[in-house]
Design a protein around this motif. Structure first.
Motif, short mmCIF file in Angstrom:
data_model
loop_
_atom_site.label_atom_id
_atom_site.label_comp_id
_atom_site.label_asym_id
_atom_site.label_seq_id
_atom_site.Cartn_x
_atom_site.Cartn_y
_atom_site.Cartn_z
N GLY A 125 3.16 16.06 3.56
CA GLY A 125 2.42 15.49 4.69
C GLY A 125 1.52 16.65 5.17
O GLY A 125 2.27 17.64 5.75
N LEU A 126 0.48 16.51 5.47
CA LEU A 126 -0.63 17.64 5.75
C LEU A 126 -0.76 17.48 7.24
O LEU A 126 -1.30 16.31 7.61
CB LEU A 126 -1.53 17.76 4.89
CG LEU A 126 -1.56 18.05 3.43
CD1 LEU A 126 -3.01 18.21 2.89
CD2 LEU A 126 -0.69 19.17 3.26
N GLY A 127 -0.52 18.21 8.00
CA GLY A 127 -0.97 18.35 9.47
C GLY A 127 -2.56 18.20 9.40
O GLY A 127 -3.38 18.72 8.79
N TYR A 128 -3.04 17.65 10.64
CA TYR A 128 -4.36 17.35 10.81
C TYR A 128 -4.72 17.53 12.25
O TYR A 128 -4.16 16.69 13.09
CB TYR A 128 -4.78 16.04 10.27
CG TYR A 128 -6.37 15.67 10.57
CD1 TYR A 128 -7.41 16.35 9.59
CD2 TYR A 128 -6.68 14.77 11.61
CE1 TYR A 128 -8.77 16.00 9.87
CE2 TYR A 128 -8.11 14.48 11.44
CZ TYR A 128 -9.01 15.13 10.84
OH TYR A 128 -10.45 14.87 11.26
N PRO A 154 -8.81 17.41 14.27
CA PRO A 154 -10.04 17.03 14.13
C PRO A 154 -10.93 18.34 13.97
O PRO A 154 -10.50 19.23 14.91
CB PRO A 154 -10.52 16.12 15.14
CG PRO A 154 -9.30 15.51 15.30
CD PRO A 154 -8.36 16.53 15.39
N ASP A 155 -11.83 18.65 13.07
CA ASP A 155 -12.73 19.65 12.97
C ASP A 155 -12.20 21.07 12.64
O ASP A 155 -12.86 22.23 12.90
CB ASP A 155 -13.62 20.03 14.44
CG ASP A 155 -14.18 18.66 14.97
OD1 ASP A 155 -14.84 18.40 13.93
OD2 ASP A 155 -14.17 18.43 16.07
N PHE A 156 -11.02 21.08 12.19
CA PHE A 156 -10.02 22.20 11.61
C PHE A 156 -9.49 22.08 10.22
O PHE A 156 -9.38 20.88 9.82
CB PHE A 156 -8.81 22.74 12.54
CG PHE A 156 -9.31 23.30 13.92
CD1 PHE A 156 -9.28 24.53 13.93
CD2 PHE A 156 -9.77 22.47 14.90
CE1 PHE A 156 -9.84 25.26 15.20
CE2 PHE A 156 -10.17 23.12 16.13
CZ PHE A 156 -10.25 24.41 16.05
N PRO A 157 -9.34 23.08 9.44
CA PRO A 157 -8.93 22.67 8.03
C PRO A 157 -7.65 22.22 8.27
O PRO A 157 -6.86 22.58 9.05
CB PRO A 157 -8.74 23.89 7.59
CG PRO A 157 -9.68 24.95 8.36
CD PRO A 157 -9.81 24.21 9.60
N PRO A 158 -7.05 21.39 7.35
CA PRO A 158 -6.05 20.98 7.33
C PRO A 158 -4.70 21.74 7.02
O PRO A 158 -4.84 22.80 6.44
CB PRO A 158 -5.87 19.71 6.47
CG PRO A 158 -6.76 20.06 5.27
CD PRO A 158 -7.90 20.79 6.24
N GLY A 159 -3.32 21.20 7.49
CA GLY A 159 -2.53 22.16 7.30
C GLY A 159 -2.14 22.22 5.63
O GLY A 159 -2.78 21.39 4.87
N GLN A 160 -1.02 22.63 5.44
CA GLN A 160 -0.66 22.80 3.86
C GLN A 160 0.79 22.45 3.72
O GLN A 160 1.81 22.72 4.48
CB GLN A 160 -0.65 24.38 3.47
CG GLN A 160 -2.13 24.96 3.49
CD GLN A 160 -2.22 26.22 2.93
OE1 GLN A 160 -1.62 26.71 1.97
NE2 GLN A 160 -2.92 27.27 3.73
N ALA A 161 0.97 21.81 2.46
CA ALA A 161 2.46 21.81 2.19
C ALA A 161 2.47 21.67 0.62
O ALA A 161 1.52 21.39 0.01
CB ALA A 161 2.94 20.21 2.66
N HIS A 162 3.66 22.14 0.22
CA HIS A 162 3.87 22.18 -1.31
C HIS A 162 5.29 21.92 -1.68
O HIS A 162 6.24 22.20 -0.74
CB HIS A 162 3.37 23.81 -1.75
CG HIS A 162 2.14 24.14 -1.66
ND1 HIS A 162 1.08 23.61 -2.22
CD2 HIS A 162 1.70 24.87 -0.63
CE1 HIS A 162 -0.11 24.33 -1.73
NE2 HIS A 162 0.12 24.95 -0.47
N ASN A 163 5.74 21.32 -2.74
CA ASN A 163 6.96 21.23 -3.23
C ASN A 163 7.16 21.18 -4.68
O ASN A 163 5.95 21.43 -5.24
CB ASN A 163 7.52 19.71 -2.86
CG ASN A 163 6.84 18.75 -3.41
OD1 ASN A 163 5.90 18.81 -4.21
ND2 ASN A 163 6.96 17.53 -2.95
#
Length: 241
Positions: free
Chosen positions: A117-120, A122-131
């Motif tokens: 689940g990527l944080g969001y 508006p107008d900013f790059p989304p967060g990151q998530a890896h597994n």
């Protein structure tokens, strides 16, 4: 007249009650064809396998310790500092084969599950998530070790774990090795005073070892078979003459 439960019915109740009891977790389980025992791995006090199913020629074992060790890795970044989690498992089991049997198949089944689940904002790059998740089984054959494995990266939803061989002909004891790992990492996103969390999860569950066996005929059985084939050959030659 004294009332009571007929002996046959009473025996049936006892057998049904035994069948309904949950299987006991053990570090060593003895079957008609072989004994399966834990021999290596961290924390011996936590070693556990459970016989979950059996019928003539087939046995299934829950790898309890592995399933517990790889139950969940979860990273949830709630502050923007980032979050990381990992899990690891290794174990070794020994399959002590009884003289009248041979192993015809060794396989495993199970499930890997991932969530991202990527944080969001508006107008900013989304967060990151890896597994990620890995699982390996090694079978030591007389010719050397053979491995079967799975690896998943940045995966979502359920993925099947299945591997092994169904055409073996092992007449000697063998060693089974199991290993697996999980990781999860996440970074949320900050923007204009707003923060949105990111999340990652990974798990491995319901890993089950399946062993199939077949009986080795007694020497007398081979002699009877040979005699029968010889008699058939003699009968065929007489019919031709």
């Amino acid at each position: 007249m004294q009332s009571g439960i007929p002996a046959a019915l009473a025996l049936g109740i006892v057998l049904c009650s035994a069948a309904m009891r949950p299987a006991a977790a053990e570090t060593s389980i003895d079957t008609a064809a072989f004994t399966l025992s834990y021999t290596d791995g961290p924390n011996p006090e936590d070693w556990s396998i459970t016989l979950v199913d059996q019928d003539p020629g087939h046995y299934s074992f829950s790898l309890d310790t592995l399933n517990r060790d790889l139950a969940l890795a979860e990273a949830r970044d709630l502050t923007g500092a980032g979050s990381f989690d990992s899990k690891y498992h290794y174990s070794t089991l020994f399959l002590d084969l009884k003289p009248a049997y041979r192993v015809t198949g060794i396989t495993v089944t199970g499930t890997a599950f991932g969530e991202l689940g990527l944080g969001y904002v508006p107008d900013f790059p989304p967060g990151q998530a890896h597994n990620g998740a890995t699982f390996y089984m090694t079978v030591w054959k007389p010719t050397g070790p053979v491995g079967y494995g799975h690896m998943f990266d940045d995966f979502q939803a359920e993925q099947s774990l299945a591997g092994g061989e169904t055409d073996l002909d092992l007449v000697t004891d063998t060693i089974l090795g199991f290993s697996g790992s999980l990781f999860a990492q996440a970074w949320g996103v900050n923007g204009d005073g707003a923060f949105a969390e990111s999340m990652a999860r990974a798990s491995v569950r319901d890993v089950t070892l399946h062993v199939t066996v077949a009986a080795i005929p007694e020497p007398g059985t081979w002699l009877m078979l040979a005699a029968g084939l010889g008699a058939l050959g003699l009968y065929a030659r007489r019919r031709e003459s």
